[in-house]
Design a protein around this motif. Structure first.
Motif, PDB file in Angstrom:
ATOM      1  N   SER A 109     -39.429 -61.511  37.956  1.00 64.49           N
ATOM      2  CA  SER A 109     -38.240 -60.660  37.824  1.00 64.49           C
ATOM      3  C   SER A 109     -38.409 -59.628  36.719  1.00 64.49           C
ATOM      4  CB  SER A 109     -37.027 -61.527  37.457  1.00 64.49           C
ATOM      5  OG  SER A 109     -36.785 -62.471  38.483  1.00 64.49           O
ATOM      6  N   CYS A 110     -37.786 -58.460  36.933  1.00 63.10           N
ATOM      7  CA  CYS A 110     -37.783 -57.399  35.920  1.00 63.10           C
ATOM      8  C   CYS A 110     -36.387 -57.346  35.313  1.00 63.10           C
ATOM      9  CB  CYS A 110     -38.104 -56.048  36.552  1.00 63.10           C
ATOM     10  SG  CYS A 110     -39.708 -56.007  37.333  1.00 63.10           S
TER      11      CYS A 110
ATOM     12  N   ASP B  35     -51.812 -62.995  30.945  1.00 61.35           N
ATOM     13  CA  ASP B  35     -51.078 -64.249  30.693  1.00 61.35           C
ATOM     14  C   ASP B  35     -51.338 -65.256  31.812  1.00 61.35           C
ATOM     15  OD1 ASP B  35     -49.986 -63.156  28.423  1.00 61.35           O
ATOM     16  OD2 ASP B  35     -47.992 -62.825  29.276  1.00 61.35           O
ATOM     17  N   ARG B  36     -51.173 -66.525  31.457  1.00 60.17           N
ATOM     18  CA  ARG B  36     -51.256 -67.587  32.470  1.00 60.17           C
ATOM     19  C   ARG B  36     -49.928 -68.321  32.500  1.00 60.17           C
ATOM     20  NH1 ARG B  36     -54.707 -70.973  30.328  1.00 60.17           N
ATOM     21  NH2 ARG B  36     -53.645 -72.974  30.296  1.00 60.17           N
ATOM     22  N   ILE B  37     -49.373 -68.484  33.693  1.00 61.51           N
ATOM     23  CA  ILE B  37     -48.053 -69.135  33.830  1.00 61.51           C
ATOM     24  C   ILE B  37     -48.280 -70.512  34.465  1.00 61.51           C
ATOM     25  CG2 ILE B  37     -45.748 -68.967  34.882  1.00 61.51           C
ATOM     26  CD1 ILE B  37     -46.407 -65.936  35.348  1.00 61.51           C
TER      27      ILE B  37
ATOM     28  N   PRO C  76     -37.410 -66.376  25.733  1.00 66.63           N
ATOM     29  CA  PRO C  76     -36.600 -65.658  24.742  1.00 66.63           C
ATOM     30  C   PRO C  76     -36.479 -64.172  25.092  1.00 66.63           C
ATOM     31  CG  PRO C  76     -38.261 -67.022  23.670  1.00 66.63           C
ATOM     32  CD  PRO C  76     -38.521 -67.115  25.148  1.00 66.63           C
ATOM     33  N   ASN C  77     -35.360 -63.557  24.689  1.00 68.34           N
ATOM     34  CA  ASN C  77     -35.088 -62.182  25.111  1.00 68.34           C
ATOM     35  C   ASN C  77     -36.172 -61.186  24.695  1.00 68.34           C
ATOM     36  OD1 ASN C  77     -32.709 -62.825  26.416  1.00 68.34           O
ATOM     37  ND2 ASN C  77     -31.530 -62.740  24.515  1.00 68.34           N
ATOM     38  N   GLU C  78     -36.884 -61.440  23.595  1.00 65.88           N
ATOM     39  CA  GLU C  78     -37.899 -60.489  23.121  1.00 65.88           C
ATOM     40  C   GLU C  78     -39.220 -60.637  23.888  1.00 65.88           C
ATOM     41  OE1 GLU C  78     -36.268 -62.740  21.386  1.00 65.88           O
ATOM     42  OE2 GLU C  78     -37.717 -64.150  20.549  1.00 65.88           O
ATOM     43  N   PHE C  79     -39.296 -61.609  24.796  1.00 68.70           N
ATOM     44  CA  PHE C  79     -40.564 -61.874  25.504  1.00 68.70           C
ATOM     45  C   PHE C  79     -40.690 -61.048  26.774  1.00 68.70           C
ATOM     46  CE2 PHE C  79     -43.065 -63.934  28.764  1.00 68.70           C
ATOM     47  CZ  PHE C  79     -44.251 -64.192  28.085  1.00 68.70           C
TER      48      PHE C  79
ATOM     49  N   GLN D  83     -40.542 -58.199  31.802  1.00 68.69           N
ATOM     50  CA  GLN D  83     -40.775 -58.986  33.015  1.00 68.69           C
ATOM     51  C   GLN D  83     -41.003 -60.444  32.653  1.00 68.69           C
ATOM     52  OE1 GLN D  83     -43.103 -56.928  36.139  1.00 68.69           O
ATOM     53  NE2 GLN D  83     -43.535 -55.391  34.584  1.00 68.69           N
ATOM     54  N   ILE D  84     -40.469 -61.312  33.488  1.00 70.57           N
ATOM     55  CA  ILE D  84     -40.567 -62.756  33.222  1.00 70.57           C
ATOM     56  C   ILE D  84     -40.825 -63.521  34.531  1.00 70.57           C
ATOM     57  CG2 ILE D  84     -39.064 -62.790  31.171  1.00 70.57           C
ATOM     58  CD1 ILE D  84     -36.817 -63.848  33.131  1.00 70.57           C
TER      59      ILE D  84
END
Ligand code: DO4
Ligand code: MG
Length: 295
Positions: A168-169, A272-274, A263-266, A142-143
């Protein structure tokens, strides 16, 4: 000139924030009351407000010291997709498992006349600055998607710009594009704020810098930046497709697509804080929690 909403003794207050960062509380309760007044007098919203704030003294506090709310209770949030090259690359990675030589429907929509536009959120699912966005329990990739949001009226006129996060997932969307609504929409999967910059005070909306930072504890885990100058489409083109044979309401927000993908691995984790910053608008800060912790 920017518009914010904040809480004062439990009551939402609408305010104008000047270029000098002075906060002037207003009599009106929401942005579209101002728009109606300005329209009735044939004035721009910022022109009308510049006159109005002379009668509305600034408070001592700066915006950062206030308990901010989403600057508008958007009845609907829609979103455009694959409007930046970076988004197209990221979707192709999800859909093909990294086989980047294949041509996908993401390549096609990037080039097609008709853009991708999807229903993203309702007021009840949308959080404001300082709010908690949720992680789905059935996704492990998720990002946040940092996006410029257009605040439009029912006829599609762009009244202002805000910062948006289209959570988004990537795994759900990558498994099957028909899962898009589930990859995009769940409890608290959208955020907007901290302010609305009035469109008539933005010189060039295609020259805004967007920066995204994701902190894990004290560590900066992800940082990325881009510019709205990289957008493949024009805003009026996206709004035109949204309105085609459709009915929308004053205060609808249209997110214009992401140009920053971690990055794809994230993947985001609880805690977390965005931070998403767009020049001239402000920094939208949100905290991440699993949906179970919020319910
Ligand atoms: O195609 C899926 C969604 C795309 C999107 O949300 C974006 O490009 O920002
Ligand atoms: Mg998006």
């Amino acid at each position: 000139m920017r518009i914010i909403r904040y809480l004062q003794q439990g009551e939402p207050i609408l305010a104008a924030v000047t270029e000098e960062q002075a906060v002037h509380p207003l009599e009106q309760r929401e942005l579209f009351e101002l728009v109606e007044k300005a329209d009735a007098e044939g004035m721009s919203v910022s022109g009308w407000l510049s006159r109005e704030i002379e009668r509305r003294p600034a408070i001592a506090d700066r915006m950062q010291a206030l308990t901010l709310l989403a600057p508008i209770a958007a009845p609907e949030v829609w979103a455009a997709g694959v409007t930046y090259e970076r988004s197209k690359e990221a979707r192709n990675y999800e859909a093909t498992g990294g086989r980047l030589d294949a041509t996908t429907f993401y390549d096609k929509v990037y080039e097609a006349e008709r853009p991708e536009i999807f229903f993203k959120s309702t007021a009840a699912r949308t959080v404001g600055p300082g709010g908690t966005v949720c992680l789905r329990s059935d996704s492990s990739w998720q990002i946040p998607e940092p996006e410029l949001g257009l605040v439009i009226d029912r006829r599609g006129r762009i009244i202002g710009y805000t910062v948006g996060n289209d959570m988004s997932c990537r795994d759900i969307e990558g498994e099957n594009p028909l899962y898009l609504p589930q990859a995009k929409m769940w409890r608290r999967s959208c955020s907007i704020g901290p302010a609305i910059r009035l469109a008539d005070t933005v010189e060039d909306p295609y020259a805004l810098d967007i920066v995204c930072r994701i902190y894990r504890g004290d560590r900066l885990a992800v940082e990325g930046s881009a510019s709205t100058g990289q957008l493949k489409r024009r805003f009026d083109e996206l709004v035109g497709f949204l309105l085609r044979d459709n009915e929308i309401w004053d205060g609808t927000v249209l997110l214009t697509g992401t140009c920053i993908v971690p990055p794809n691995e994230f993947t985001l984790l609880d805690g977390d804080r965005i931070e998403i910053e767009i020049s001239g608008i402000g920094t939208l800060v949100n905290y991440v929690q699993t949906v179970e912790r919020v319910m």
